[in-house]
Design a protein around this motif. Structure first.
Motif, PDB file in Angstrom:
ATOM      1  N   UNK A   1       0.846  -1.191   0.000  1.00 59.51           N
ATOM      2  CA  UNK A   1       0.000   0.000   0.000  1.00 59.51           C
ATOM      3  C   UNK A   1       0.884   1.244   0.000  1.00 59.51           C
ATOM      4  N   UNK A   2       0.496   2.234  -0.752  1.00 59.60           N
ATOM      5  CA  UNK A   2       1.352   3.384  -1.058  1.00 59.60           C
ATOM      6  C   UNK A   2       1.953   4.025   0.185  1.00 59.60           C
ATOM      7  N   UNK A   3       1.121   4.227   1.208  1.00 57.37           N
ATOM      8  CA  UNK A   3       1.605   4.922   2.397  1.00 57.37           C
ATOM      9  C   UNK A   3       2.106   3.963   3.469  1.00 57.37           C
ATOM     10  N   UNK A   4       1.996   2.672   3.213  1.00 60.08           N
ATOM     11  CA  UNK A   4       2.458   1.693   4.171  1.00 60.08           C
ATOM     12  C   UNK A   4       1.738   1.763   5.503  1.00 60.08           C
TER      13      UNK A   4
ATOM     14  N   UNK B   1     -15.364  -4.627   3.601  1.00 60.91           N
ATOM     15  CA  UNK B   1     -15.556  -5.685   2.605  1.00 60.91           C
ATOM     16  C   UNK B   1     -15.920  -5.190   1.209  1.00 60.91           C
ATOM     17  N   UNK B   2     -16.460  -3.992   1.085  1.00 62.57           N
ATOM     18  CA  UNK B   2     -16.902  -3.533  -0.238  1.00 62.57           C
ATOM     19  C   UNK B   2     -15.711  -3.267  -1.153  1.00 62.57           C
ATOM     20  N   UNK B   3     -15.891  -3.601  -2.403  1.00 62.69           N
ATOM     21  CA  UNK B   3     -14.846  -3.331  -3.399  1.00 62.69           C
ATOM     22  C   UNK B   3     -14.548  -1.839  -3.509  1.00 62.69           C
TER      23      UNK B   3
ATOM     24  N   UNK C   1     -11.844  -1.965  -0.729  1.00 65.89           N
ATOM     25  CA  UNK C   1     -10.782  -2.974  -0.851  1.00 65.89           C
ATOM     26  C   UNK C   1      -9.996  -2.773  -2.153  1.00 65.89           C
ATOM     27  N   UNK C   2     -10.595  -2.099  -3.132  1.00 65.95           N
ATOM     28  CA  UNK C   2      -9.973  -1.778  -4.434  1.00 65.95           C
ATOM     29  C   UNK C   2      -9.062  -2.906  -4.931  1.00 65.95           C
ATOM     30  N   UNK C   3      -9.667  -4.015  -5.362  1.00 64.79           N
ATOM     31  CA  UNK C   3      -8.879  -5.207  -5.742  1.00 64.79           C
ATOM     32  C   UNK C   3      -7.800  -4.930  -6.793  1.00 64.79           C
ATOM     33  N   UNK C   4      -7.975  -3.883  -7.622  1.00 61.24           N
ATOM     34  CA  UNK C   4      -6.963  -3.601  -8.650  1.00 61.24           C
ATOM     35  C   UNK C   4      -5.676  -3.047  -8.037  1.00 61.24           C
ATOM     36  N   UNK C   5      -5.758  -2.587  -6.778  1.00 60.88           N
ATOM     37  CA  UNK C   5      -4.597  -2.067  -6.037  1.00 60.88           C
ATOM     38  C   UNK C   5      -4.953  -2.247  -4.566  1.00 60.88           C
ATOM     39  N   UNK C   6      -4.839  -3.500  -4.067  1.00 59.09           N
ATOM     40  CA  UNK C   6      -5.521  -3.871  -2.821  1.00 59.09           C
ATOM     41  C   UNK C   6      -5.159  -3.023  -1.598  1.00 59.09           C
ATOM     42  N   UNK C   7      -6.176  -2.634  -0.867  1.00 64.00           N
ATOM     43  CA  UNK C   7      -5.987  -1.943   0.403  1.00 64.00           C
ATOM     44  C   UNK C   7      -5.689  -2.974   1.480  1.00 64.00           C
TER      45      UNK C   7
END
Ligand code: 3E9
Ligand code: MG
Ligand code: MG
Ligand code: MG
Ligand code: MG
Ligand code: MG
Length: 365
Positions: free
Chosen positions: A1-4, A307-309, A312-318
């Motif tokens: 994740x970008x900000x770690x 749980x909602x996409x 969770x942004x599956x293309x760049x997972x949270x």
């Protein structure tokens, strides 16, 4: 994740619940969004994948099915405004143009028959929502829905003013804005409609009862700020959430800001539980239902939020938690140092709640 930054499991003492036909509501809301053409094609495709029917099925787990569907469509519509106009659209950086557009929509909510915005999909959707609300709500509930929509609109204009300048409000202003720009208050009349009761104004407008509702708005939006931090901070545009406010004004790094925001929402959750117990002991059956609905709304936003996409942004997972914790990280009974809301703590005396005896009489001032 970008900000770690890892979002920790949050304190959630409220039991989960869901209407068994939640998938049906997802499909129904998708069809509604298509029928009315809510948002651009790209936004609509995204929104119908966000399980908003399931969110509504969690908010009203034992609710009237027509009202659950209405709530789902309304939440999707709100995202049509919040994403489409405010966060991703051109009006969102131009508060002086946002005001007239939102004011026109407000007129449609208030008087759906007016011949205005006749080619506007959001207006058509709003007319449909209003018509269905008339089937389930009292005139007073409809009026409060319009009033709450106005306070939501006012707050997103405030937010747009910051967006237009690239500024970040301080914590007090942010808190005040966030009580309304999460569109939480505008959902409240539907919670009554969904369970077929009406809370009387002398109870709803009691200072302590209003505090309980505001605490729920705070918890829901702080939780959203944690769960949506990944979605919002990676979007390469101006964004606003409590983590950003604490970084900007309090010199915290993202991990410290996250920890502080969690402590804030934990303290408000502890206070909410104490206030709920007190008010339930002395209030009417309608007030107990109202307080139960606030709790269900809080828990629904948590279960949906992790749980909602959408988040969770599956293309760049949270890196979202998959569970909750049953103890707060901070159980202090001291008021938060946020002047707009520190009075909440005055509504809850220290000590145990009174016994459940004098029902229906003990609320005032
Ligand atoms: C929420 O804030 C914006 C509202 C318009 C969302 C509509 C949802 C509800 C009325 C129910 C309350 C639920 C919440 C706040 C999840 P924000 O930060 O713009 O939402 P985002 O999903 O983009 O993080
Ligand atoms: Mg029905
Ligand atoms: Mg928003
Ligand atoms: Mg948003
Ligand atoms: Mg009122
Ligand atoms: Mg958010």
């Amino acid at each position: 994740m970008e900000h770690g930054v890892l979002v920790p499991p949050v304190y959630s003492p409220i039991p989960p619940a869901i209407h068994p036909r939640h998938e049906h509501f997802d499909r129904r809301t998708a069809a509604w969004a298509q029928e009315f053409g809510i948002g651009s094609n790209a936004l609509r495709e995204k929104l119908i994948g966000h399980e908003i029917g399931t969110f509504a099925a969690r908010i009203l787990p034992d609710g009237d099915e027509e009202v659950i569907a209405l709530l789902a469509d309304f939440v999707l519509w709100l995202f049509g405004v919040d994403d489409g106009h405010c966060e991703e659209g051109e009006l969102g950086t131009d508060p002086k143009e946002l005001v007239p557009e939102l004011s026109r929509l407000l007129r449609i909510a208030q008087n759906p028959q007016v011949p205005m915005l006749t080619d506007d999909p959001l207006a058509a959707g709003l007319r449909d929502l209003r018509r269905r609300m008339e089937l389930h709500g009292t005139p007073a509930q409809l009026a409060r829905w319009v009033d709450a929509l106005r306070e939501y609109f006012l707050s997103v204009v405030w937010e747009a003013s910051h967006r237009s300048k690239g500024t970040v409000p301080d914590l007090n202003d942010y808190t005040l804005m966030r009580l309304y720009d999460g569109a939480t208050s505008v959902v409240m009349p539907l919670l009554e409609m969904g369970r077929g009761y009406e809370l009387q104004p002398h109870e709803r407008d009691d200072t302590a009862v209003r505090a309980a509702a505001e605490m729920a708005y705070f918890i829901i939006t702080w939780d959203n700020d944690l769960f949506s931090y990944h979605k919002e901070s990676r979007a390469q545009q101006w964004y606003l959430n409590v983590v950003r406010v604490l970084e900007h004004h309090h010199g915290m790094d993202p991990a410290q800001a996250m920890e502080t925001a969690v402590a804030q929402r934990d303290r408000v959750m502890c206070l909410f539980l104490r206030l709920q117990a007190r008010l339930s002991a002395t209030g009417s059956p309608q007030l107990r239902q109202y307080l139960d609905s606030l709790a269900a709304f809080i828990r629904a936003a948590q279960d949906w939020g992790i749980s909602s996409r959408r988040y969770t942004t599956p293309e760049d997972p949270a890196d979202l938690p998959t569970a909750f914790r049953d103890t707060p990280t901070d159980d202090s009974t001291e008021p938060l140092d946020i002047p707009a809301v520190s009075w909440w703590w005055d509504t809850v005396p220290e000590g145990p709640a009174p016994a459940a005896s004098h029902r229906g009489s003990a609320l005032d001032g």
